[in-house]
Scaffold this motif. Structure first.
Motif, short mmCIF file in Angstrom:
data_model
loop_
_atom_site.label_atom_id
_atom_site.label_comp_id
_atom_site.label_asym_id
_atom_site.label_seq_id
_atom_site.Cartn_x
_atom_site.Cartn_y
_atom_site.Cartn_z
N GLY A 1 -63.05 45.31 -39.95
CA GLY A 1 -63.85 46.42 -39.44
C GLY A 1 -64.69 46.14 -38.21
O GLY A 1 -64.76 46.96 -37.29
N GLY B 1 -68.31 52.95 -33.60
CA GLY B 1 -68.24 52.79 -35.04
C GLY B 1 -68.07 54.12 -35.75
O GLY B 1 -67.28 54.24 -36.70
N ASN C 1 -64.50 55.34 -35.05
CA ASN C 1 -63.52 54.57 -35.81
C ASN C 1 -63.68 54.77 -37.31
O ASN C 1 -62.71 54.58 -38.07
CB ASN C 1 -63.64 53.09 -35.46
CG ASN C 1 -62.28 52.40 -35.44
OD1 ASN C 1 -61.24 53.04 -35.35
ND2 ASN C 1 -62.29 51.08 -35.55
N GLN D 1 -67.57 50.22 -40.47
CA GLN D 1 -67.64 50.57 -39.05
C GLN D 1 -69.06 50.76 -38.52
O GLN D 1 -69.45 50.13 -37.54
CB GLN D 1 -66.82 51.84 -38.77
CG GLN D 1 -65.32 51.65 -38.85
CD GLN D 1 -64.84 50.60 -37.90
OE1 GLN D 1 -64.91 50.73 -36.68
NE2 GLN D 1 -64.35 49.51 -38.46
#
Length: 429
Positions: A126, A375, A378, A75
């Motif tokens: 990702g 990122g 997540n 991420q």
């Protein structure tokens, strides 16, 4: 009179703005659709796969958790790469990568290799959402971020709506292995489409006219000339940064429970046949698709009416989490299979509000660093997604499905409290 006619004939007509940004959002909708179908197909074929590989529930849960580990570790690097190189190349590469490993899921013959493939499959998927966030930042105005997040995310939640029925049909004709080959090829074709049509910025797209470019450039919240790197030192000292990540840990923990275990739960706890399960399992995903599609637009509308982002984003999240807790409690205690599916549908549908609001807030807080902020968010979400299949598989195996459903309410109460610390009204830097 003649002069008037002459003036009308020579009058310049300003072209209407093109809508390229929304067409590209639709392509991202398709990317999310394929991504989540690739991810959810394994839960639909769980019974046949577990039999072939002699797996129990905990081992099967590990396959999904390894996917989430791979997804999580990619991420932050993916967010930095998307900020550096743009969404076009990063998302195209990600699509090809995860599509290849989707096909390899059906090609391997041992549990160890299958686990390794699912880990690398997660690494490949990702970059999709950090790339999504960067695309959102450059292509949409401040007043469009909620709707853009809805469009960009909705495909991910429409995938599981249609995946069970399509997957069951493919399995019935060619067997469970064929599912992964079919969807892998679709992903590679979609990568070609995205690379041909997509651009990193609207200024680079030949089909964006001056009127649309003016709308975007005047309304977006980022400085396109700024080349600074994301200030991670400041981010990590900011409590709001941590609160955003931790609440998303909870959200994806619950969403992953539905993604991985809903088909098995309906078959084991509610005695649905394979064909009826495929139909019933689609309703909760249809509900979250609808809430993701409408939640962003409703949030943007509140902002246009002068409401604060704390209310327009955070208030929507808290309402969704509250509805989830009530509906999940009722689902666990439902005596009829039909009512159980109804309450599960409301439960997952309510989670669409925190999902879409979280991604809109990642853009609100991050601006040109939306790739890094999303990122980070997540990353935490997929730590939750990593733990969910293992924890829920263990709970179901040892304590039963009813207890598993009830215990899912506990972390959601914590997520509600965390949202009071996010405070999305101003950027992080």
């Amino acid at each position: 009179m003649a002069q008037t006619v002459f003036k009308n004939k020579t009058e310049t007509v300003t072209p209407a703005p093109t809508r390229v940004r929304w067409w590209l959002a639709f392509v991202f909708f398709l990317i999310g659709l394929v991504a989540y179908m690739d991810r959810s197909n394994i839960s639909v074929v769980a019974g046949a796969m577990m039999k072939d590989f002699h797996m129990d529930k905990v081992q099967f849960g590990w396959l999904n958790s390894l996917f989430s580990i791979g997804y999580a570790v990619s991420q932050i690097p993916a967010g930095l790469l998307a900020e550096q190189f743009g969404a076009r190349s990063i998302v195209s590469l990600a699509l090809v990568w995860w599509s290849v490993f989707t096909m390899l899921t059906a090609a391997v013959s041992s549990y160890g290799l299958l686990a390794f493939v699912r880990f690398l499959f997660g690494v490949g998927e990702g970059p999709m959402y950090p790339g999504n966030a960067v695309f959102n930042s450059y292509w949409f105005t401040k007043e469009e971020k909620g709707r853009a997040s809805s469009a960009l995310l909705a495909g991910s939640y429409f995938g599981p709506v249609i995946a069970p029925s399509i997957t069951v049909a493919i399995v019935g004709v060619w067997g469970w292995h064929s599912v992964f080959y079919v969807f892998g090829m679709i992903g590679i074709l979609l990568a070609v489409v995205w690379f041909m049509l997509g651009r990193n910025r609207p200024e680079q797209h030949p089909l964006v006219n001056k009127a649309e470019l003016t709308i975007i450039s005047n309304g977006r919240s980022i400085d396109t000339e700024r080349k600074a790197k994301a200030p991670w030192g400041k981010f990590l000292k900011n409590g709001r940064f941590w609160a955003l990540g931790l609440q998303y840990f909870v959200v994806l923990y619950i969403v992953t429970f539905f993604l991985v275990w809903l088909p098995t739960y309906l078959q084991e706890a509610r005695n649905f046949s394979l064909s009826k399960m495929g139909f019933a399992a689609s309703f909760p995903w249809l509900a979250i698709f609808v809430s993701v599609m409408t939640g962003g637009a409703f949030s943007d509308r509140l902002i246009r009416k002068g409401k604060s982002r704390l209310l327009a984003r955070g208030g929507l999240v808290i309402a969704g989490l509250f509805v989830f807790t009530v509906a999940m409690y009722l689902a666990a205690h439902a005596t009829q299979p039909l009512m159980n599916v109804v309450w599960l549908t409301i439960s997952l549908g309510a989670l669409g509000l925190p999902v879409v609001s979280s991604w809109a807030v990642a853009n609100d807080l991050g601006n040109e660093f939306a790739g890094s902020v999303s990122g980070w968010m997540n990353l935490w979400g997929n730590i939750g997604a990593f733990l969910s299949p293992i924890a829920c598989g263990w709970l179901a195996q040892n304590l039963g499905w009813e207890t598993t459903l009830l215990l899912s309410i506990v972390p959601v109460l914590g997520a509600i409290l965390l949202w009071f610390g996010v405070r999305p009204d101003r950027p992080l830097v």
